[in-house]
Design a protein around this motif. Structure first.
Motif, PDB file in Angstrom:
ATOM      1  N   ILE A 170      -2.168  13.297   5.388  1.00 16.79           N
ATOM      2  CA  ILE A 170      -1.369  13.540   4.114  1.00 16.79           C
ATOM      3  C   ILE A 170      -1.114  14.348   4.550  1.00 16.79           C
ATOM      4  O   ILE A 170      -0.218  15.315   4.484  1.00 16.79           O
ATOM      5  CB  ILE A 170      -2.089  14.022   2.356  1.00 16.79           C
ATOM      6  CG1 ILE A 170      -2.361  12.338   1.742  1.00 16.79           C
ATOM      7  CG2 ILE A 170      -1.765  14.487   2.112  1.00 16.79           C
ATOM      8  CD1 ILE A 170      -3.649  12.261   0.600  1.00 16.79           C
TER       9      ILE A 170
ATOM     10  N   ASP B  13       3.997  15.066  -1.601  1.00 16.27           N
ATOM     11  CA  ASP B  13       4.386  14.827  -2.947  1.00 16.27           C
ATOM     12  C   ASP B  13       4.085  13.440  -3.361  1.00 16.27           C
ATOM     13  O   ASP B  13       4.651  12.992  -3.800  1.00 16.27           O
ATOM     14  CB  ASP B  13       5.136  15.235  -3.425  1.00 16.27           C
ATOM     15  CG  ASP B  13       7.096  15.287  -2.743  1.00 16.27           C
ATOM     16  OD1 ASP B  13       6.641  15.212  -1.842  1.00 16.27           O
ATOM     17  OD2 ASP B  13       7.687  15.535  -3.708  1.00 16.27           O
ATOM     18  N   GLN B  14       4.991  11.927  -2.415  1.00 16.10           N
ATOM     19  CA  GLN B  14       5.051  11.155  -2.366  1.00 16.10           C
ATOM     20  C   GLN B  14       3.818   9.867  -1.549  1.00 16.10           C
ATOM     21  O   GLN B  14       4.217   9.064  -1.500  1.00 16.10           O
ATOM     22  CB  GLN B  14       6.286  10.426  -1.160  1.00 16.10           C
ATOM     23  CG  GLN B  14       7.400  11.763  -1.819  1.00 16.10           C
ATOM     24  CD  GLN B  14       8.309  11.291  -3.103  1.00 16.10           C
ATOM     25  OE1 GLN B  14       8.563  10.598  -3.039  1.00 16.10           O
ATOM     26  NE2 GLN B  14       8.364  12.637  -3.259  1.00 16.10           N
ATOM     27  N   ALA B  15       3.286  10.993  -1.089  1.00 14.79           N
ATOM     28  CA  ALA B  15       1.898  10.682  -0.502  1.00 14.79           C
ATOM     29  C   ALA B  15       1.093   8.634  -1.743  1.00 14.79           C
ATOM     30  O   ALA B  15       0.507   7.716  -0.671  1.00 14.79           O
ATOM     31  CB  ALA B  15       0.767  10.522  -0.269  1.00 14.79           C
ATOM     32  N   ASP B  16       1.265   8.850  -3.103  1.00 12.46           N
ATOM     33  CA  ASP B  16       0.794   7.822  -3.637  1.00 12.46           C
ATOM     34  C   ASP B  16       1.625   7.227  -4.503  1.00 12.46           C
ATOM     35  O   ASP B  16       1.809   5.858  -4.728  1.00 12.46           O
ATOM     36  CB  ASP B  16       0.360   8.649  -4.840  1.00 12.46           C
ATOM     37  CG  ASP B  16      -1.233   9.054  -4.948  1.00 12.46           C
ATOM     38  OD1 ASP B  16      -1.544   8.895  -3.602  1.00 12.46           O
ATOM     39  OD2 ASP B  16      -1.245  10.905  -5.167  1.00 12.46           O
ATOM     40  N   LYS B  17       3.064   6.780  -3.438  1.00 17.13           N
ATOM     41  CA  LYS B  17       3.953   6.245  -4.263  1.00 17.13           C
ATOM     42  C   LYS B  17       3.679   4.624  -2.912  1.00 17.13           C
ATOM     43  O   LYS B  17       4.304   4.840  -1.212  1.00 17.13           O
ATOM     44  CB  LYS B  17       5.558   6.862  -4.453  1.00 17.13           C
ATOM     45  CG  LYS B  17       5.873   8.127  -4.822  1.00 17.13           C
ATOM     46  CD  LYS B  17       7.256   8.013  -5.203  1.00 17.13           C
ATOM     47  CE  LYS B  17       6.889   9.032  -6.090  1.00 17.13           C
ATOM     48  NZ  LYS B  17       8.318   9.639  -6.507  1.00 17.13           N
ATOM     49  N   LEU B  18       3.995   3.654  -2.671  1.00 18.15           N
ATOM     50  CA  LEU B  18       5.001   2.233  -2.431  1.00 18.15           C
ATOM     51  C   LEU B  18       5.994   2.556  -1.968  1.00 18.15           C
ATOM     52  O   LEU B  18       6.723   2.905  -2.198  1.00 18.15           O
ATOM     53  CB  LEU B  18       4.623   1.816  -3.351  1.00 18.15           C
ATOM     54  CG  LEU B  18       4.007   1.168  -4.297  1.00 18.15           C
ATOM     55  CD1 LEU B  18       4.376  -0.493  -5.024  1.00 18.15           C
ATOM     56  CD2 LEU B  18       2.185   0.288  -3.064  1.00 18.15           C
TER      57      LEU B  18
ATOM     58  N   ARG C 231      -7.281   9.129   5.438  1.00 18.63           N
ATOM     59  CA  ARG C 231      -6.283   8.846   4.432  1.00 18.63           C
ATOM     60  C   ARG C 231      -5.540  10.838   4.329  1.00 18.63           C
ATOM     61  O   ARG C 231      -4.911  11.458   4.103  1.00 18.63           O
ATOM     62  CB  ARG C 231      -6.568   8.544   3.184  1.00 18.63           C
ATOM     63  CG  ARG C 231      -5.466   9.134   2.214  1.00 18.63           C
ATOM     64  CD  ARG C 231      -6.311   8.410   0.108  1.00 18.63           C
ATOM     65  NE  ARG C 231      -4.763   8.426  -0.029  1.00 18.63           N
ATOM     66  CZ  ARG C 231      -3.872   7.527  -0.677  1.00 18.63           C
ATOM     67  NH1 ARG C 231      -3.706   6.868   0.119  1.00 18.63           N
ATOM     68  NH2 ARG C 231      -2.958   7.956  -1.771  1.00 18.63           N
TER      69      ARG C 231
ATOM     70  N   ALA D 208       0.679   7.357   2.280  1.00 17.94           N
ATOM     71  CA  ALA D 208      -0.350   7.856   2.950  1.00 17.94           C
ATOM     72  C   ALA D 208      -1.557   6.840   3.233  1.00 17.94           C
ATOM     73  O   ALA D 208      -2.125   6.649   4.422  1.00 17.94           O
ATOM     74  CB  ALA D 208      -1.739   8.929   1.618  1.00 17.94           C
ATOM     75  N   SER D 209      -1.946   5.590   2.190  1.00 10.19           N
ATOM     76  CA  SER D 209      -2.229   4.302   3.254  1.00 10.19           C
ATOM     77  C   SER D 209      -1.672   3.720   4.985  1.00 10.19           C
ATOM     78  O   SER D 209      -2.267   3.464   5.446  1.00 10.19           O
ATOM     79  CB  SER D 209      -2.347   3.671   2.495  1.00 10.19           C
ATOM     80  OG  SER D 209      -3.268   3.878   1.196  1.00 10.19           O
TER      81      SER D 209
ATOM     82  N   ILE E 205       0.417  -1.310   0.118  1.00 14.80           N
ATOM     83  CA  ILE E 205       0.098  -0.358   0.067  1.00 14.80           C
ATOM     84  C   ILE E 205       0.901   0.834   0.192  1.00 14.80           C
ATOM     85  O   ILE E 205       1.837   1.200   0.193  1.00 14.80           O
ATOM     86  CB  ILE E 205      -1.572   0.486   1.557  1.00 14.80           C
ATOM     87  CG1 ILE E 205      -0.461   0.534   2.244  1.00 14.80           C
ATOM     88  CG2 ILE E 205      -1.773  -1.290   1.054  1.00 14.80           C
ATOM     89  CD1 ILE E 205      -0.911   0.725   4.036  1.00 14.80           C
ATOM     90  N   ASP E 206       0.211   2.161  -0.440  1.00 18.43           N
ATOM     91  CA  ASP E 206       1.075   3.629  -0.587  1.00 18.43           C
ATOM     92  C   ASP E 206       1.618   4.331   0.720  1.00 18.43           C
ATOM     93  O   ASP E 206       1.014   3.858   1.721  1.00 18.43           O
ATOM     94  CB  ASP E 206       0.730   4.698  -1.365  1.00 18.43           C
ATOM     95  CG  ASP E 206      -0.659   5.346  -1.301  1.00 18.43           C
ATOM     96  OD1 ASP E 206      -1.242   4.905  -0.160  1.00 18.43           O
ATOM     97  OD2 ASP E 206      -1.309   5.298  -2.263  1.00 18.43           O
TER      98      ASP E 206
END
Length: 261
Positions: free
Chosen positions: A154, A164-169, A150, A132-133, A129-130
């Motif tokens: 954030i 800016d890294q919230a959606d990255k694994l 979420r 933020a999760s 999961i990314d």
């Protein structure tokens, strides 16, 4: 031996039941953690090794406390017992007035989920999961709506300069970025106790200072406390209190490190 095994051994007569050990001194209402006579033994084959030797300690709410000591001195064991991960062989632990080792296993898990935030040295992020999760996990575990959880995660990632890294694994993040996600996860549910194991070890000086400023802001709240295991001398000046642990005993308790450290 883990906490559940130690608890089972105590109930079977293999150790001193915690409920038989009374507090040796009254606990102030402003005390976040009180330990009395905390002993922890580990068994290696036929040998019993004593890692903690009767720790008596009060940590006040609103304090930023550093725990310093050589590898093997008992630091991780002590913080694990103070926040309900490891079962003490003997002794009593009260966290914000609650005798945590008189709780059932389920009660203890729930108490820890609502009152304690952990920042692990190895991050322990969920790889699938990314960011933020990952940071939102404690809120989701408490039943908070996933969208709200979420969004709150954030906000903290932004405070740590990695929104800016919230959606990255996790695999797409640097070590320092993973550390900051772990810090956001520890803070997101606004716990009363935050326990950190080397939170600045993977960070450069500027990022480490930003993290410590955020942790100190949390610690200064009247009803919260932060304990940090660290060897990072760049941040010693931010501590309200420094405890030195040697061979399972507190040998120093003061505002500064002793000169021989």
């Amino acid at each position: 031996m883990d906490r559940i095994a130690q608890r089972a051994q105590d109930r079977a007569g293999g150790g001193v039941p915690v409920s038989n050990v009374a507090l040796a001194a009254p606990v102030d209402a402003a005390t976040a953690i009180a330990t009395r006579g905390v002993v922890r033994d580990f068994t290696a084959g036929q040998q019993t090794i004593r890692v903690l030797h009767g720790i008596d300690l009060d940590i006040r709410a609103g304090e930023l406390t550093y725990l310093v000591g050589e590898s093997g001195s008992g630091k991780t064991t002590l913080i694990s017992i103070m926040c309900g991960i490891l079962w003490p062989t003997e002794g009593e632990v009260r966290l914000f007035g609650t005798d945590i080792y008189k709780l059932s296993d389920n009660e203890l898990v729930d108490f820890r989920l609502r009152n304690v935030g952990f920042i692990f040295q190895q991050y322990n992020l969920i790889p699938a999961i990314d960011a933020a999760s990952n940071a939102a996990v404690p809120l989701i575990a408490q039943g908070v709506d996933r969208g709200e959880a979420r969004a709150r995660a954030i906000e903290l990632l932004a405070a740590l300069n990695i929104a800016d890294q919230a959606d990255k694994l996790p695999s797409q993040l640097s070590g320092g970025q993973q550390q900051r996600v772990a810090i956001a996860r520890a803070l997101v549910h606004q716990p009363r106790l935050i326990v950190c194991d080397e939170p600045t070890a993977a960070l450069d000086a500027r990022s480490g200072r930003r993290v410590m400023d955020l942790l100190r802001e949390v610690a200064l709240a009247d009803d919260r406390s932060v304990i940090i295991v660290t060897h990072d001398n760049r941040i010693f000046d931010l501590a309200d209190r420094i405890l030195v642990l040697e061979d399972g005993r507190i040998t120093h308790d003061g505002r500064d490190l002793p000169k021989d450290h």
